[in-house]
Write a protein that holds these residues in place. Structure first.
Motif, PDB file in Angstrom:
ATOM      1  N   LEU A 174      93.149  19.621  10.511  1.00 45.25           N
ATOM      2  CA  LEU A 174      93.197  18.168  10.454  1.00 45.25           C
ATOM      3  C   LEU A 174      94.539  17.645  10.963  1.00 45.25           C
ATOM      4  N   LYS A 175      94.465  16.702  11.879  1.00 48.79           N
ATOM      5  CA  LYS A 175      95.676  16.031  12.359  1.00 48.79           C
ATOM      6  C   LYS A 175      95.567  14.551  12.056  1.00 48.79           C
ATOM      7  N   VAL A 176      96.668  13.968  11.600  1.00 48.17           N
ATOM      8  CA  VAL A 176      96.711  12.546  11.282  1.00 48.17           C
ATOM      9  C   VAL A 176      97.844  11.930  12.091  1.00 48.17           C
ATOM     10  N   GLU A 177      97.491  10.942  12.897  1.00 48.41           N
ATOM     11  CA  GLU A 177      98.489  10.312  13.759  1.00 48.41           C
ATOM     12  C   GLU A 177      98.616   8.834  13.429  1.00 48.41           C
ATOM     13  N   GLN A 178      99.841   8.411  13.247  1.00 51.69           N
ATOM     14  CA  GLN A 178     100.105   6.998  13.013  1.00 51.69           C
ATOM     15  C   GLN A 178     100.820   6.427  14.210  1.00 51.69           C
ATOM     16  N   ASN A 179     100.532   5.181  14.492  1.00 48.72           N
ATOM     17  CA  ASN A 179     101.349   4.479  15.473  1.00 48.72           C
ATOM     18  C   ASN A 179     101.320   2.988  15.209  1.00 48.72           C
ATOM     19  N   PRO A 180     102.428   2.331  15.512  1.00 46.57           N
ATOM     20  CA  PRO A 180     103.656   2.946  16.027  1.00 46.57           C
ATOM     21  C   PRO A 180     104.430   3.667  14.926  1.00 46.57           C
ATOM     22  N   LEU A 181     105.437   4.440  15.309  1.00 49.32           N
ATOM     23  CA  LEU A 181     106.270   5.100  14.317  1.00 49.32           C
ATOM     24  C   LEU A 181     107.367   4.176  13.812  1.00 49.32           C
ATOM     25  N   PHE A 182     107.691   3.190  14.630  1.00 48.55           N
ATOM     26  CA  PHE A 182     108.684   2.201  14.222  1.00 48.55           C
ATOM     27  C   PHE A 182     108.180   0.826  14.629  1.00 48.55           C
ATOM     28  N   LEU A 183     108.326  -0.133  13.727  1.00 45.33           N
ATOM     29  CA  LEU A 183     107.825  -1.482  13.998  1.00 45.33           C
ATOM     30  C   LEU A 183     108.854  -2.503  13.523  1.00 45.33           C
ATOM     31  N   SER A 184     109.382  -3.234  14.483  1.00 42.86           N
ATOM     32  CA  SER A 184     110.313  -4.302  14.146  1.00 42.86           C
ATOM     33  C   SER A 184     109.511  -5.592  14.090  1.00 42.86           C
ATOM     34  N   MET A 185     109.460  -6.207  12.922  1.00 43.87           N
ATOM     35  CA  MET A 185     108.621  -7.381  12.735  1.00 43.87           C
ATOM     36  C   MET A 185     109.480  -8.625  12.568  1.00 43.87           C
ATOM     37  N   GLN A 186     108.966  -9.715  13.088  1.00 43.99           N
ATOM     38  CA  GLN A 186     109.595 -11.000  12.832  1.00 43.99           C
ATOM     39  C   GLN A 186     108.892 -11.644  11.644  1.00 43.99           C
ATOM     40  N   GLU A 187     109.670 -12.252  10.783  1.00 47.87           N
ATOM     41  CA  GLU A 187     109.065 -12.930   9.637  1.00 47.87           C
ATOM     42  C   GLU A 187     108.039 -13.956  10.116  1.00 47.87           C
ATOM     43  N   GLY A 188     106.925 -13.982   9.411  1.00 46.49           N
ATOM     44  CA  GLY A 188     105.901 -14.976   9.706  1.00 46.49           C
ATOM     45  C   GLY A 188     104.847 -14.524  10.702  1.00 46.49           C
ATOM     46  N   LYS A 189     105.092 -13.403  11.385  1.00 45.76           N
ATOM     47  CA  LYS A 189     104.114 -12.954  12.392  1.00 45.76           C
ATOM     48  C   LYS A 189     103.219 -11.855  11.813  1.00 45.76           C
ATOM     49  N   ASN A 190     102.122 -11.577  12.523  1.00 49.13           N
ATOM     50  CA  ASN A 190     101.125 -10.594  12.094  1.00 49.13           C
ATOM     51  C   ASN A 190     101.258  -9.306  12.894  1.00 49.13           C
ATOM     52  N   TYR A 191     101.015  -8.183  12.222  1.00 51.49           N
ATOM     53  CA  TYR A 191     101.140  -6.885  12.879  1.00 51.49           C
ATOM     54  C   TYR A 191     100.094  -5.926  12.319  1.00 51.49           C
ATOM     55  N   THR A 192      99.847  -4.846  13.096  1.00 52.35           N
ATOM     56  CA  THR A 192      98.885  -3.833  12.672  1.00 52.35           C
ATOM     57  C   THR A 192      99.456  -2.438  12.875  1.00 52.35           C
ATOM     58  N   ILE A 193      99.241  -1.581  11.880  1.00 54.77           N
ATOM     59  CA  ILE A 193      99.587  -0.162  11.973  1.00 54.77           C
ATOM     60  C   ILE A 193      98.272   0.607  12.056  1.00 54.77           C
ATOM     61  N   TYR A 194      98.239   1.605  12.957  1.00 54.70           N
ATOM     62  CA  TYR A 194      97.019   2.368  13.184  1.00 54.70           C
ATOM     63  C   TYR A 194      97.162   3.792  12.669  1.00 54.70           C
ATOM     64  N   CYS A 195      96.062   4.304  12.135  1.00 53.97           N
ATOM     65  CA  CYS A 195      96.044   5.670  11.625  1.00 53.97           C
ATOM     66  C   CYS A 195      94.781   6.354  12.146  1.00 53.97           C
ATOM     67  N   ASN A 196      94.971   7.313  13.049  1.00 52.35           N
ATOM     68  CA  ASN A 196      93.855   8.078  13.590  1.00 52.35           C
ATOM     69  C   ASN A 196      93.847   9.474  12.990  1.00 52.35           C
ATOM     70  N   TYR A 197      92.668  10.027  12.754  1.00 52.17           N
ATOM     71  CA  TYR A 197      92.597  11.379  12.232  1.00 52.17           C
ATOM     72  C   TYR A 197      91.516  12.159  12.968  1.00 52.17           C
ATOM     73  N   SER A 198      91.649  13.485  12.947  1.00 48.47           N
ATOM     74  CA  SER A 198      90.880  14.315  13.877  1.00 48.47           C
ATOM     75  C   SER A 198      89.581  14.873  13.321  1.00 48.47           C
ATOM     76  N   THR A 199      89.400  14.856  11.997  1.00 48.48           N
ATOM     77  CA  THR A 199      88.223  15.475  11.392  1.00 48.48           C
ATOM     78  C   THR A 199      87.496  14.463  10.518  1.00 48.48           C
ATOM     79  N   THR A 200      86.192  14.561  10.486  1.00 50.49           N
ATOM     80  CA  THR A 200      85.401  13.627   9.685  1.00 50.49           C
ATOM     81  C   THR A 200      85.889  13.592   8.241  1.00 50.49           C
ATOM     82  N   SER A 201      86.133  12.393   7.776  1.00 53.74           N
ATOM     83  CA  SER A 201      86.557  12.211   6.390  1.00 53.74           C
ATOM     84  C   SER A 201      86.229  10.797   5.958  1.00 53.74           C
ATOM     85  N   ASP A 202      85.931  10.627   4.709  1.00 51.78           N
ATOM     86  CA  ASP A 202      85.775   9.258   4.203  1.00 51.78           C
ATOM     87  C   ASP A 202      86.689   9.012   3.018  1.00 51.78           C
ATOM     88  N   ARG A 203      87.853   9.667   3.045  1.00 52.44           N
ATOM     89  CA  ARG A 203      88.863   9.403   2.024  1.00 52.44           C
ATOM     90  C   ARG A 203      90.180   9.133   2.752  1.00 52.44           C
TER      91      ARG A 203
END
Lengths: 113, 113
Positions: free
Chosen positions: A2-31
Motif C-alpha cells: 500500500l502506498k499513500v500519497e499526499q499533495n501538495p506537501l507544502f501549502l501556503s494559504m492566504q487567510e480567507g481563501k479556500n484550498y484542497t489537500i489530496y490523498c491518493n492511495y494504491s490499494t482498495t480500502s474504505d477506511r
C-alpha cells in the motif's frame, strides 16, 4: 504494498481563501483517516471516513472519500491562522484487520494574513 | 476522560544501549499501536497489540519489540540502539469498534547519541 500519497506537501494559504489537500492511495480500502499535527505535538484525529461517498465536516474543514478513485480530499474553507499545522491522511486495510495504518507524508499548511 | 499517556517524555541514550518506552491506553481500549516518526521518514507503523497478543508488525528489525500487559498498557523496547533510532515514538489506542479510530498519545522523543 500500500502506498499513500499526499499533495501538495507544502501549502501556503492566504487567510480567507479556500484550498484542497489530496490523498491518493494504491490499494482498495474504505477506511481513511485524517489527522492534524501541530509542531512538536502529537496527532489529533480529525475525520474517519468509512465508505464510498462519505463526507464529514467540522468547522472550516470538510473531508470526503471516493473509494473508486482511491482518493480523499480535505477541503479548507476561508483559511484562518489557527489552521496552520501538518495534516496527514492514513489508510487502513481489511487484510491488516484495519489495525496497521499507512500514513501519507503529510501536508504542511501555513496560513498567512 | 484521560487520553493516551506515554512516558518518559524525553529519553537520551547512547549507541548500543537499550530503551524502554511505556504507554497507557484510553480506559476501555484494548488495542495499542506503536509508530515511529523520524525526520525525513514520516510516520511508520511499528507494532500492534490487542488483548495481550502481537497482531501485526511493521518493517522493523527484531531489536524492536514490545509487549502488552493484562491492564492493556504496553511497553516498547529497543535494543542495541543505533543513531537512526532517534525519533518521536507515538503510541495510539483504539477500542476495536467499527471505525477503529486510533487516538494518539503525546509521544516519547528518543535521542541516541
Amino acid at each position: 504494498e500500500l502506498k499513500v500519497e499526499q499533495n501538495p506537501l507544502f501549502l501556503s494559504m492566504q487567510e480567507g481563501k479556500n484550498y484542497t489537500i489530496y490523498c491518493n492511495y494504491s490499494t482498495t480500502s474504505d477506511r481513511l483517516y485524517w489527522y492534524r499535527q501541530d509542531p512538536g505535538k502529537s496527532l489529533e484525529s480529525l475525520f474517519v471516513l468509512l465508505s464510498n461517498g462519505a463526507v464529514k465536516q467540522e468547522g472550516r474543514l470538510m473531508a470526503s472519500l471516493d473509494t473508486k478513485a482511491r482518493l480523499s480530499t480535505l477541503h479548507i474553507t476561508a483559511a484562518v491562522h489557527d489552521l496552520s499545522a501538518t495534516y496527514f491522511c492514513a489508510v487502513g486495510l481489511l487484510t491488516d484487520s484495519w489495525g496497521k495504518l499507512q500514513f501519507g507524508a503529510g501536508t504542511q499548511v501555513v496560513v498567512t494574513p | 476522560e484521560a487520553g493516551v499517556t506515554q512516558s518518559p517524555t524525553h529519553l537520551i541514550k547512547t549507541r548500543g544501549q537499550q530503551a524502554t518506552l511505556r504507554c497507557s491506553p484510553i480506559s476501555g481500549h484494548t488495542s495499542v499501536y506503536w509508530y515511529q516518526q523520524a525526520l525525513g521518514l514520516g510516520l511508520q507503523f511499528l507494532l500492534w497489540y490487542d488483548e495481550g497478543e502481537e497482531r501485526n508488525r511493521g518493517n522493523f528489525p527484531p531489536r524492536f519489540s514490545g509487549r502488552q500487559f493484562p491492564n492493556y498498557s504496553s511497553e516498547l523496547n529497543v535494543n542495541a540502539l543505533e543513531l537512526e533510532d532517534s525519533a518521536l515514538y507515538l503510541c495510539a489506542s483504539s477500542s476495536g469498534l467499527v471505525n477503529n479510530e486510533q487516538f494518539f498519545g503525546p509521544g516519547t522523543r528518543l535521542t541516541v547519541l
